[in-house]
Design an enzyme around this catalytic site. Structure first.
Site, PDB file in Angstrom:
ATOM      1  N   SER A 185      -9.618  15.428   1.446  1.00 58.97           N
ATOM      2  CA  SER A 185     -10.272  14.352   2.202  1.00 58.97           C
ATOM      3  C   SER A 185     -10.312  14.725   3.673  1.00 58.97           C
ATOM      4  CB  SER A 185      -9.465  13.062   2.038  1.00 58.97           C
ATOM      5  OG  SER A 185      -9.960  12.055   2.900  1.00 58.97           O
ATOM      6  N   TYR A 239      -1.463   7.880   1.878  1.00 56.71           N
ATOM      7  CA  TYR A 239      -2.657   8.565   1.364  1.00 56.71           C
ATOM      8  C   TYR A 239      -3.003   9.855   2.124  1.00 56.71           C
ATOM      9  CZ  TYR A 239      -7.472   9.675   0.271  1.00 56.71           C
ATOM     10  OH  TYR A 239      -8.606  10.358  -0.094  1.00 56.71           O
TER      11      TYR A 239
HETATM   12  N1  LIG Z   1     -14.503   7.576  -1.441  1.00 58.50           N
HETATM   13  C1  LIG Z   1     -13.995   8.068  -0.314  1.00 58.50           C
HETATM   14  O1  LIG Z   1     -14.205   7.502   0.782  1.00 58.50           O
HETATM   15  C2  LIG Z   1     -13.186   9.319  -0.338  1.00 58.50           C
HETATM   16  C3  LIG Z   1     -13.012  10.006   0.871  1.00 58.50           C
HETATM   17  C4  LIG Z   1     -12.268  11.177   0.875  1.00 58.50           C
HETATM   18  C5  LIG Z   1     -11.716  11.662  -0.302  1.00 58.50           C
HETATM   19  N2  LIG Z   1     -11.901  10.974  -1.477  1.00 58.50           N
HETATM   20  C6  LIG Z   1     -11.268  11.540  -2.667  1.00 58.50           C
HETATM   21  O2  LIG Z   1     -12.251  11.677  -3.659  1.00 58.50           O
HETATM   22  C7  LIG Z   1     -11.647  11.601  -4.956  1.00 58.50           C
HETATM   23  C8  LIG Z   1     -12.492  10.699  -5.829  1.00 58.50           C
HETATM   24  O3  LIG Z   1     -12.527   9.401  -5.267  1.00 58.50           O
HETATM   25  P1  LIG Z   1     -13.778   8.426  -5.435  1.00 58.50           P
HETATM   26  O4  LIG Z   1     -14.242   8.067  -4.090  1.00 58.50           O
HETATM   27  O5  LIG Z   1     -14.739   8.955  -6.399  1.00 58.50           O
HETATM   28  O6  LIG Z   1     -13.009   7.155  -6.027  1.00 58.50           O
HETATM   29  P2  LIG Z   1     -13.316   6.229  -7.306  1.00 58.50           P
HETATM   30  O7  LIG Z   1     -14.743   5.824  -7.348  1.00 58.50           O
HETATM   31  O8  LIG Z   1     -12.270   5.169  -7.221  1.00 58.50           O
HETATM   32  O9  LIG Z   1     -13.021   7.180  -8.570  1.00 58.50           O
HETATM   33  C9  LIG Z   1     -11.708   7.629  -8.814  1.00 58.50           C
HETATM   34  C10 LIG Z   1     -11.660   8.406 -10.102  1.00 58.50           C
HETATM   35  O10 LIG Z   1     -10.295   8.815 -10.335  1.00 58.50           O
HETATM   36  C11 LIG Z   1      -9.838   8.277 -11.581  1.00 58.50           C
HETATM   37  N3  LIG Z   1      -8.432   7.864 -11.497  1.00 58.50           N
HETATM   38  C12 LIG Z   1      -7.878   6.995 -10.623  1.00 58.50           C
HETATM   39  N4  LIG Z   1      -6.559   6.840 -10.908  1.00 58.50           N
HETATM   40  C13 LIG Z   1      -6.300   7.618 -11.984  1.00 58.50           C
HETATM   41  C14 LIG Z   1      -5.137   7.886 -12.763  1.00 58.50           C
HETATM   42  N5  LIG Z   1      -3.957   7.304 -12.487  1.00 58.50           N
HETATM   43  N6  LIG Z   1      -5.230   8.744 -13.804  1.00 58.50           N
HETATM   44  C15 LIG Z   1      -6.409   9.346 -14.100  1.00 58.50           C
HETATM   45  N7  LIG Z   1      -7.548   9.139 -13.414  1.00 58.50           N
HETATM   46  C16 LIG Z   1      -7.484   8.275 -12.363  1.00 58.50           C
HETATM   47  C17 LIG Z   1     -10.724   7.078 -11.844  1.00 58.50           C
HETATM   48  O11 LIG Z   1     -10.710   6.797 -13.236  1.00 58.50           O
HETATM   49  P3  LIG Z   1     -11.112   5.319 -13.809  1.00 58.50           P
HETATM   50  O12 LIG Z   1     -12.302   4.853 -13.015  1.00 58.50           O
HETATM   51  O13 LIG Z   1     -11.433   5.587 -15.244  1.00 58.50           O
HETATM   52  O14 LIG Z   1      -9.906   4.448 -13.587  1.00 58.50           O
HETATM   53  C18 LIG Z   1     -12.061   7.572 -11.308  1.00 58.50           C
HETATM   54  O15 LIG Z   1     -12.681   8.383 -12.263  1.00 58.50           O
HETATM   55  C19 LIG Z   1     -10.217  11.112  -4.719  1.00 58.50           C
HETATM   56  O16 LIG Z   1      -9.325  12.188  -4.905  1.00 58.50           O
HETATM   57  C20 LIG Z   1     -10.185  10.659  -3.269  1.00 58.50           C
HETATM   58  O17 LIG Z   1      -8.933  10.889  -2.662  1.00 58.50           O
HETATM   59  C21 LIG Z   1     -12.622   9.835  -1.509  1.00 58.50           C
END
Ligand SMILES: NC(=O)c1ccc[n+]([C@@H]2O[C@H](COP(=O)([O-])OP(=O)(O)OC[C@H]3O[C@@H](n4cnc5c(N)ncnc54)[C@H](OP(=O)(O)O)[C@@H]3O)[C@@H](O)[C@H]2O)c1
Length: 265
Positions: free
Chosen positions: A143, A156
């Site tokens: 991130s 985080y």
């Molecule tokens: N969105 C942002 O602003 C942002 C910014 C920087 C970095 N990131 C990083 O990007 C990555 C993806 O995030 P996103 O934005 O796509 O978030 P998201 O829409 O909340 O998706 C998260 C994904 O991770 C899965 N997940 C969550 N907890 C889990 C667990 N305990 N075991 C297995 N799977 C789990 C979820 O599965 P389910 O939906 O099936 O529960 C979903 O597929 C993360 O690593 C996050 O740190 C995000």
């Protein structure tokens, strides 16, 4: 009768049931990769059905990656294919918003289990497997938060800083084994992420300007395929912020993040 073994390359994507991970999985499907697509919720199976519309085999795996057994379940699904894994995307992750004095310790330890421990655990399997085959590509989602202290999501940011340095170290080690490791560092992105972190009452909440998850995924996919070390995922302003963070004192970055992430009364 068993279905014939596919001649397509194989990609594992964790967190493929939603958000950035789903969009990454879609890009692999569009580019002819069969998929092992993981998630924790019951949307995992529906996501797999949607991804399979691109004409590839998609195996959904539901597992809680905050548990060691969940990581083993995912790896067993890879081994069960009997095929070499060409790509592994270690992407599943979450944040927790709120004042550290108020947030739940068990929840924060579970976040570390997911964002840190599960990445090391799964990477151990993936790295040994790919090194034995002398080929493979690994994309690890970190991130922009890895470049600053993140008050009001205090656990985080450090969890993603770990992921970033882990990925960069692993990249250097695996070079001589024919395996490439790329780090994806998205800025704030339009997904379920901030709502799930309980951050709707902050500047990251509803209505905030965020990067498109499709754009972030496309940039991560291209960087991985080009063998880049790391890529900041997002628009030009996001990339400028990453650059500025290199020269700003950590205390100043902390104060700025606090203003954005502090829950509104
Ligand atoms: N969105 C942002 O602003 C942002 C910014 C920087 C970095 N990131 C990083 O990007 C990555 C993806 O995030 P996103 O934005 O796509 O978030 P998201 O829409 O909340 O998706 C998260 C994904 O991770 C899965 N997940 C969550 N907890 C889990 C667990 N305990 N075991 C297995 N799977 C789990 C979820 O599965 P389910 O939906 O099936 O529960 C979903 O597929 C993360 O690593 C996050 O740190 C995000």
């Amino acid at each position: 009768m068993n279905s014939p073994v596919s001649a397509k390359p194989l990609a594992l994507v964790t967190g493929a049931s939603a958000g950035i991970g789903y969009e990454l999985a879609a890009l692999f499907a569009i580019n002819g990769f069969d998929l092992i697509a993981t998630g924790r919720s019951d949307t995992t199976e529906q996501a797999a059905v949607d991804l399979a519309r691109h004409g590839v085999q998609v195996t959904p795996v539901r597992a809680d990656l905050a548990q060691a057994e969940g990581v083993e379940t995912v790896w067993q699904a890879v081994e069960k294919t009997g095929r070499p894994l060409d790509v592994a995307v270690l992407n599943a992750g979450r944040s927790i918003g709120g004042a550290f004095l108020d947030t739940d310790l068990d929840d924060e330890l579970a976040l570390i289990d997911l964002n840190v421990t599960s990445v090391v655990h799964l990477a151990k399997h993936v790295a040994r497997h790919m090194a034995a085959n002398a080929r493979g590509r690994i994309l690890i989602t970190s991130s922009l938060s890895a470049t600053l202290p993140t008050p009001y999501e205090t656990v985080y940011g450090p969890s993603r800083a770990f992921t970033r340095m882990f990925a960069l170290g692993l990249r250097e080690e695996l070079k001589e084994h024919g395996v490439s490791v790329t780090t994806l560092m998205p800025g704030a992105t339009d997904s379920e992420f901030h709502a799930r972190a309980g951050m709707n009452n902050t500047a990251f909440g509803t209505g905030a300007k965020k990067n498109s998850r499709k754009d972030v995924a496309r940039q991560g996919f291209l960087a991985l395929m080009e063998g880049k070390a790391e890529i900041v995922g997002g628009d030009a302003a996001t990339k400028r912020t990453a650059l500025k963070h290199r020269f700003m004192p950590e205390t100043l970055k902390a104060a700025r993040h606090a203003r954005k992430a502090k829950p509104r009364p």
